[in-house]
Scaffold this motif. Structure first.
Motif, PDB file in Angstrom:
ATOM      1  N   ILE A   1     -64.814  -1.016  13.243  1.00 37.39           N
ATOM      2  CA  ILE A   1     -64.069  -0.252  12.238  1.00 37.39           C
ATOM      3  C   ILE A   1     -62.577  -0.400  12.548  1.00 37.39           C
ATOM      4  O   ILE A   1     -62.130  -0.036  13.645  1.00 37.39           O
ATOM      5  CB  ILE A   1     -64.461   1.240  12.260  1.00 37.39           C
ATOM      6  CG1 ILE A   1     -65.979   1.403  12.184  1.00 37.39           C
ATOM      7  CG2 ILE A   1     -63.784   1.978  11.111  1.00 37.39           C
ATOM      8  CD1 ILE A   1     -66.453   2.846  12.269  1.00 37.39           C
TER       9      ILE A   1
ATOM     10  N   ARG B   1     -58.574   2.821   9.345  1.00 35.36           N
ATOM     11  CA  ARG B   1     -59.564   3.690   8.724  1.00 35.36           C
ATOM     12  C   ARG B   1     -60.075   4.763   9.683  1.00 35.36           C
ATOM     13  O   ARG B   1     -60.954   5.532   9.336  1.00 35.36           O
ATOM     14  CB  ARG B   1     -60.755   2.866   8.210  1.00 35.36           C
ATOM     15  CG  ARG B   1     -60.418   2.051   6.991  1.00 35.36           C
ATOM     16  CD  ARG B   1     -61.605   1.820   6.093  1.00 35.36           C
ATOM     17  NE  ARG B   1     -62.687   1.073   6.697  1.00 35.36           N
ATOM     18  CZ  ARG B   1     -63.815   1.611   7.133  1.00 35.36           C
ATOM     19  NH1 ARG B   1     -63.998   2.922   7.068  1.00 35.36           N
ATOM     20  NH2 ARG B   1     -64.755   0.864   7.667  1.00 35.36           N
ATOM     21  N   MET B   2     -59.522   4.785  10.887  1.00 36.93           N
ATOM     22  CA  MET B   2     -59.973   5.754  11.875  1.00 36.93           C
ATOM     23  C   MET B   2     -59.009   6.933  11.954  1.00 36.93           C
ATOM     24  O   MET B   2     -57.802   6.786  11.754  1.00 36.93           O
ATOM     25  CB  MET B   2     -60.083   5.096  13.255  1.00 36.93           C
ATOM     26  CG  MET B   2     -61.143   4.011  13.346  1.00 36.93           C
ATOM     27  SD  MET B   2     -62.809   4.642  13.040  1.00 36.93           S
ATOM     28  CE  MET B   2     -62.973   5.851  14.362  1.00 36.93           C
ATOM     29  N   LYS B   3     -59.554   8.096  12.276  1.00 36.50           N
ATOM     30  CA  LYS B   3     -58.755   9.315  12.350  1.00 36.50           C
ATOM     31  C   LYS B   3     -57.615   9.174  13.347  1.00 36.50           C
ATOM     32  O   LYS B   3     -56.493   9.622  13.098  1.00 36.50           O
ATOM     33  CB  LYS B   3     -59.650  10.488  12.733  1.00 36.50           C
ATOM     34  CG  LYS B   3     -58.933  11.823  12.809  1.00 36.50           C
ATOM     35  CD  LYS B   3     -59.907  12.943  13.122  1.00 36.50           C
ATOM     36  CE  LYS B   3     -59.194  14.291  13.183  1.00 36.50           C
ATOM     37  NZ  LYS B   3     -60.126  15.389  13.488  1.00 36.50           N
TER      38      LYS B   3
ATOM     39  N   VAL C   1     -70.987   8.315  13.064  1.00 44.96           N
ATOM     40  CA  VAL C   1     -69.568   8.155  12.745  1.00 44.96           C
ATOM     41  C   VAL C   1     -69.168   9.285  11.790  1.00 44.96           C
ATOM     42  O   VAL C   1     -70.006  10.057  11.335  1.00 44.96           O
ATOM     43  CB  VAL C   1     -69.292   6.794  12.079  1.00 44.96           C
ATOM     44  CG1 VAL C   1     -69.540   5.663  13.051  1.00 44.96           C
ATOM     45  CG2 VAL C   1     -70.126   6.622  10.805  1.00 44.96           C
TER      46      VAL C   1
ATOM     47  N   GLU D   1     -65.724   7.333   7.413  1.00 46.02           N
ATOM     48  CA  GLU D   1     -65.764   6.010   8.024  1.00 46.02           C
ATOM     49  C   GLU D   1     -66.968   5.222   7.508  1.00 46.02           C
ATOM     50  O   GLU D   1     -66.883   3.999   7.337  1.00 46.02           O
ATOM     51  CB  GLU D   1     -65.819   6.153   9.549  1.00 46.02           C
ATOM     52  CG  GLU D   1     -64.540   6.748  10.125  1.00 46.02           C
ATOM     53  CD  GLU D   1     -64.723   7.361  11.509  1.00 46.02           C
ATOM     54  OE1 GLU D   1     -63.752   7.986  11.995  1.00 46.02           O
ATOM     55  OE2 GLU D   1     -65.811   7.244  12.097  1.00 46.02           O
TER      56      GLU D   1
END
Length: 412
Positions: A264, A268-270, A242, A246
């Motif tokens: 996730i 919080r992810m791109k 990851v 993350e």
């Protein structure tokens, strides 16, 4: 007769106020509780006045006499030292209210209602950690473009190019807000478009296949000279490939040990969408070990100083460099936490795994609208579970012998 430091130190309190006289009107007030205060007795426009000059020993005898000299200079200019002190105190309060840190906090409070809580916390942490040590207490009106550039260059030196870009944007937005509310006349960051250094193709250095065994063996030994928490972070980073952020911000509530899945959340992810990471048996073992260390906290990898915050984005990089993978040793490449994604992708593609499953596991979102419609966080899940367990087994083999025979034939 002038006072001496010895006299002041040896002066004992009594049951009422005492005064010790120095020169030029300087006196020391000794209170019954033992506190000692400097005072200057002077006349201004025919009136007797007293000026407080500080507390001994925080203000020494020498410093108190210097303050007297400054007050005498003001009197020679027909200015009241007491009035001047009030002006300076007021200006100091104004400067605090108009400091970059104060205005940044005001801007953040103004904006955070439009963001998710996690995003708001990320913005504040990034701004605080990267700007406040250098310009936090500076009046925002005193900032110049070179001050902003210096901050950006410091971040670039850490090889944190994405952070540099975001911090520059944060500073620009804080200053724009300051202009809008009348605390600044010109945005010192407005003309800095293009100031960021160009990315080098190897800025996120990845290890080639042949150097993985040596790195993994070094990682096994890291706990003897570093924090076990950092070792486990790097270990899990390699097992899950990851993004470092993350992993650093991972929370225990995101892990389903029974199903061996890490979910996730999208905030919080791109790319802003939920992401599922199948957990190999090796990853689960590492998590169990980690839980004995940080299971009482919300975060898997809390900061040593403040447990509600994640470990620094530089912790893993420093550890990797400490192990000798900073590119300075002959025969060793430079390694970077983010680079393990490229290493895993290269090996998995060469081995013959489904490229779409690999891309989905890397959380690379399709930009094409038609294909994106079919891209879901759980797509190719069975293949991804098999792939992640193979990857963990592969790493074990690499650590043990350095000779691994792929279990899948190359696909044409």
């Amino acid at each position: 007769m002038a006072l001496t430091d010895t006299q002041i130190k040896q002066a004992k309190p009594s049951d009422k106020d005492q005064w010790l006289t120095d020169q030029q009107g300087l006196r020391l007030l000794i209170k019954p509780n033992g506190s000692k205060y400097w005072r200057l007795k002077y006349r201004f426009k025919g009136r007797q006045k007293t000026l407080a000059l500080g507390v001994y020993p925080s203000v020494s005898l020498k410093q108190a006499r210097q303050k007297v000299a400054e007050a005498k200079q003001l009197l020679a200019e027909d200015r009241d030292p007491s009035a001047q002190k009030r002006v300076e105190k007021h200006q100091a309060r104004v400067n605090i209210d108009l400091s970059f840190a104060a205005v940044a906090e005001e801007w953040w409070n103004h904006q955070k209602g439009t963001w998710t809580e996690d995003h708001a916390n990320r913005v504040w942490t990034r701004l605080r950690d990267n700007t406040f040590p250098r310009i936090g207490q500076r009046p925002i009106a005193d900032l110049h473009p070179q001050d902003v550039i210096a901050i950006v260059r410091d971040i670039e030196e850490r090889d944190a190019m994405d952070v540099a870009q975001r911090v520059l944007q944060d500073i620009r937005r804080v200053c724009r807000y300051a202009v809008q509310v009348g605390k600044l006349t010109h945005n010192p960051a407005i003309e800095l478009t293009g100031i960021l250094r160009s990315r080098k193709s190897n800025h996120r250095a990845s290890l080639p296949r042949e150097e993985l065994p040596g790195f993994l063996k070094e990682l096994d030994l890291y706990q003897k000279r570093g924090r076990i928490l950092t070792k486990l972070a790097i270990q899990l980073l390699i097992l899950t490939f990851v993004r470092p952020g993350e992993l650093r911000c991972a929370r225990w509530e995101e892990f389903d040990f029974e199903s061996a899945l890490w979910r996730i959340p999208g905030d919080r992810m791109k790319m802003g969408t939920d992401h599922i990471v199948p957990l190999s048996s090796q990853a689960l073992s590492a998590l169990e070990e980690l839980k004995s260390l940080t299971g009482q906290y919300s975060l898997l990898f809390p900061s040593e100083r403040e447990r509600a915050r994640p470990m620094s984005d530089n912790t893993m990089r420093k550890a990797i460099f400490k192990m000798g993978w900073d590119g300075s040793q002959e025969g060793r490449s430079k390694a970077n936490p983010h680079g393990f994604r490229a290493t895993a992708s290269s090996i998995l593609n060469e081995t013959g795994f489904n490229p779409d499953a690999i891309e989905r596991q890397l959380s690379h979102m399709e930009r094409n609208g038609v294909r994106a419609a079919y891209t879901h966080h759980a797509r190719y899940m069975d293949e991804r579970k098999e792939m992640m367990q193979w990857w963990a087994n592969y790493l074990d083999e690499m650590r043990g012998s350095g000779k691994v025979v792929p279990i899948f034939a190359q696909q044409s």
